[in-house]
Motif scaffolding. Structure first.
Motif, short mmCIF file in Angstrom:
data_model
loop_
_atom_site.label_atom_id
_atom_site.label_comp_id
_atom_site.label_asym_id
_atom_site.label_seq_id
_atom_site.Cartn_x
_atom_site.Cartn_y
_atom_site.Cartn_z
N THR A 106 -32.14 30.88 29.73
CA THR A 106 -33.45 30.39 30.15
C THR A 106 -33.24 29.31 31.20
O THR A 106 -32.13 28.79 31.39
CB THR A 106 -34.23 29.79 28.98
N SER A 164 -34.28 26.26 31.13
CA SER A 164 -33.92 24.99 30.52
C SER A 164 -32.43 24.94 30.15
O SER A 164 -31.85 23.86 30.01
CB SER A 164 -34.78 24.73 29.27
N GLN A 165 -31.83 26.08 30.03
CA GLN A 165 -30.40 26.14 29.69
C GLN A 165 -29.51 26.27 30.94
O GLN A 165 -28.30 26.41 30.82
CB GLN A 165 -30.15 27.33 28.76
#
Length: 770
Positions: free
Chosen positions: A38, A40-41
């Motif tokens: 994702t 955010s990762q």
């Protein structure tokens, strides 16, 4: 630094439509960030996708003028005022021992590639390339241009002005476009593809797209500077830290010499003393500037040039006017270059710009003949300059005195002025054997590198410029460009001279050759032969000069030093084999169309052409000169009032046009302003028709000799016929090309106003060589 004229331009964003440039070398690199399941990762990392120039890399500007002699501009002692060139020279370096190739296309090919011109297959003007190695006109991709090199180094690249190094067969709407400017490393191109063009109705292209020729009264050089500024403005707005390369090559001061009357009147009466006094005054100025040794004297006048004092009042009047126009043209060019330089200064780019100014791509032009001309370069190409009565020519020129320099004229000055602007040298453009043909002013201006003006006398050649610029900018030639392994540069960098005026010359050997005229230079010695075209090479007589002691080749040492002459002749032979100079052209073997590099339109016996085809250069179109041919126009007419052009080739100074007017089929030959016409005996009627023109050529020797007939047909019915002369059959207009369904540039015939688009339905035009 002296004041330069301020610029006046609109800030525009250039649309680079129609470009076909190759991709820069930009392989995909491993991603330096982190790609998670994702956003955010994941971690974003800056990724350079395009080549970037070294930090602080300078902008580079090549400016090359056309057909300007060594002694024309005030920067090199001439009497034509060029304050911008003076300023660049006074704040830069003047190179007094710089050489070109003696004619335009080879000089440009050598400049752009840093190689000898036969190495890149450009032996003479590109229009006359022949199908031999070293001669075919196709510049190898293994010998990259400065634009291709700089694009790989992260530069934007622009070409504005004259090109004239695309092979004639490729100058059609079918291309291929890989040897057009945008195929040889330029991001954008705006200019003309041929050797010259009209300054008010030019044959222009942007990238590979045809541009309407009407400049609405503006001068071409003004339009070119506006376009160069627009390209730079757009680039600098988008990427202010990215350097650019500009190749700026106006048509000035190649013929036609055309400029606004205000520039001409500035010189009214200033050359009434004539070319002999001009030469004396310029030589004195050159000595005062330190450009020539103090012991230099003027050589004899070139063959055929009369002493000014012996001329009639009418000759003096018209010859002075020719040069007033030329001087105004050169001063106007200087002013326009000043607008470009001022723009760079006003946008704070000039201090980090390296300007290379070459005042002429060869010596001054002989193409005006002894009388000068007013109807364009075809008077030289067709031979009218040499076959017509000199007195009759002077009388005609006098009758057109007020038009000289206007858009209604296509002037070039007489050779007396050409030698004057070449002061202190003898001989002219095309003379590869002479310093007069090959020595041109070079100015290098770079505020970052050059803190004080000066003169440099080291021997150099146009192939030296690109190696010099690359070294000064700290750049190298990539080993591979667009998949092509690169050959070595052949020029010798002049970077060693920038801060060392006393450095010894490093360019030790250089050959020259144009159409059989040739020479070889080695460490100050020069062997040369002025080959007379059309004669066997066995008739050639070599000359020998020691340029270290004889600056302008006045003392032939061939008889006194036969061993040195033999040594240099052997050296020429060695260089000629090395760089593909052989076979020499220009002997008694005539160069026929069959020997020329041929394209899709001039290599077939039949060509079907459609409306919308415009301005195909003469050498790229079906070849019509001095041969029999048939033109069939397939039309559909609504009524008997059809009008307009079916086929036109050329323009107001020279050409041929087939058209309909007042319902009648007409053919007009424009022979350097002299018009002959053939008109159908009856009007056309509504319906489908084949409108046919047939020229039956009988070879003739002189231009005025009968040379066959021309006939008009409507649906196989003969409606007009007349006897033609050889002059009518010599259909080789140079400035403007072939149009179908309209006359795109200036009108071939004054019977209509261009474009004079055909009002009926024109399905196609077929040209047949029986």
């Amino acid at each position: 630094m002296q004041y330069l004229p301020s610029y006046k331009t609109f800030f525009t964003i250039a649309l680079l439509s129609g470009a076909s440039a190759y991709a820069q070398y930009s392989p995909e690199k491993p991603y330096a960030g982190k790609v998670g399941a994702t956003l955010s990762q994941s971690t974003v990392a800056a990724s350079p996708f395009n080549p970037a120039a070294p930090k602080g890399a300078p902008n580079i500007v090549y400016i090359m003028l056309d057909d300007v002699g060594w002694g024309a501009s005030s920067a090199f002692g001439g009497l034509v005022e060029t304050p911008v060139f003076d300023s660049l020279a006074n704040n830069g370096l003047r190179y007094t021992n710089f050489h070109t190739t003696a004619i335009c296309s080879p000089t440009r090919a050598s400049l752009l590639t840093g190689r000898n011109h036969h190495s890149v297959n450009v032996p003479t003007v590109i229009d006359a390339a022949v199908n031999f190695p070293g001669h075919n006109g196709y510049m190898p991709f293994e010998k990259g241009t400065i634009a291709e090199i700089l694009r790989e180094d992260g530069y934007n690249t622009y070409a504005v002005g004259k090109w004239h190094i695309t092979p004639s067969p490729d100058l059609t709407p079918a291309g291929p476009f890989n040897r057009w400017p945008t195929g040889r490393g330029f991001d954008a191109f705006f200019g003309f593809m041929g050797g010259e063009t009209d300054q008010y109705t030019p044959a222009l292209w942007e990238n590979t797209v045809k541009v309407e020729p009407d400049l609405h009264g503006q001068h071409l050089t003004t339009v070119l500077v506006d376009k160069a500024i627009a390209y730079i403005a757009a680039q600098h707005s988008a990427a202010p830290d990215k350097p650019f390369f500009l190749y700026f090559t106006p048509g000035a001061t190649h013929g036609p010499h055309q400029v606004d009357k205000s520039w001409v009147e500035k010189y009214k009466g200033k050359f009434d003393a004539g070319w002999d006094v001009y030469r004396e005054q310029v030589l004195a100025r050159q000595k005062k500037l330190g450009l020539v040794p103090a012991n230099v004297t003027l050589p004899p006048r070139n063959p055929g040039v009369k002493p000014w004092a012996s001329l009639s009042p009418v000759e003096k009047k018209v010859f002075a006017r020719f040069f007033e126009v030329y001087a105004g043209f050169l001063s106007h060019t200087d002013y326009e270059v000043g607008r470009l330089i001022s723009y760079l200064r006003d946008t704070r780019q000039l201090d980090n710009t390296l300007v290379v100014l070459i005042i002429g791509d060869n010596g001054a032009s002989k193409e005006g003949g002894l009388s000068g001309h007013v109807h364009g370069i075809n008077e030289y190409i067709n031979g009218n300059l040499f076959t017509e009565s000199y007195d009759s020519r002077i009388k005609e020129i006098d009758s057109l005195y007020d038009k000289i320099g206007t858009p209604q004229s296509g002037p070039n000055y007489p050779v007396g002025w050409a030698q004057a602007t070449n002061t202190p040298f003898r001989y002219l453009k095309q003379d590869a054997n002479s310093e007069g043909g090959t020595r041109n002013p070079l100015i290098i201006f770079c505020p970052k590198l050059i803190k004080q003006g000066g003169i440099r006398t080291q021997y150099s050649h146009v192939n030296s410029v690109t190696p010099t610029v690359l070294e000064l900018a700290g750049l190298t030639v990539p080993k591979v460009i667009n998949g092509y392994p690169q050959d070595n540069l052949e020029g010798i960098s002049l970077a060693y001279t920038i801060n060392n005026p006393a450095a010894g010359s490093r360019h030790h050997v250089q050959y020259y050759e144009i159409a059989g005229g040739r020479s070889i230079y080695k460490d100050g010695w020069k062997a040369a032969v002025a080959h007379e075209r059309g004669t066997p090479f066995s008739n050639d007589k070599w000359e020998l000069y020691n340029l270290n002691e004889d600056f302008n080749e006045q003392h032939d040492l061939a008889a006194a030093s036969p061993a040195k002459l033999k040594e240099l002749q052997a050296l020429f032979d060695e260089q000629a084999y090395k760089y593909k100079v052989y076979p020499l052209l220009g002997d008694s073997t005539r160069i026929t169309p069959a020997l020329l590099t041929r394209g899709p339109l001039d290599s077939r016996r039949s060509a079907v052409l459609y409306p919308g085809l415009t301005q195909v250069p003469t050498r790229s179109a079906p070849f019509l000169s001095e041969q029999s041919f048939i033109i069939n126009a397939d039309v559909e007419l609504k009524d008997d009032q059809a009008a307009g052009v079916l086929l036109a080739i050329g323009g107001r100074f020279s050409g041929f046009t087939l058209f309909v007017q007042d319902g009648r089929l007409k053919a007009v030959h424009n022979n350097n302003g002299r018009l002959t016409d053939l008109t159908a005996s009856r009007k056309l009627t509504a319906g489908k028709a084949i409108l046919r023109y047939e020229l039956k050529y009988t070879p003739a020797r002189r231009l005025t000799d009968p040379a066959g007939t021309e006939i008009l047909y409507v649906n196989d019915e003969k409606v007009a016929e007349r006897t033609i002369t050889k002059e009518d059959a010599v259909i080789t207009p140079y400035d403007e090309g072939l149009d179908i369904g309209r006359d795109q540039g200036s009108a071939v015939s004054p019977l209509y106003r261009s474009p004079y688009t055909f009002t009926g339905k024109l399905n196609h035009v077929e040209i047949i060589h029986p």
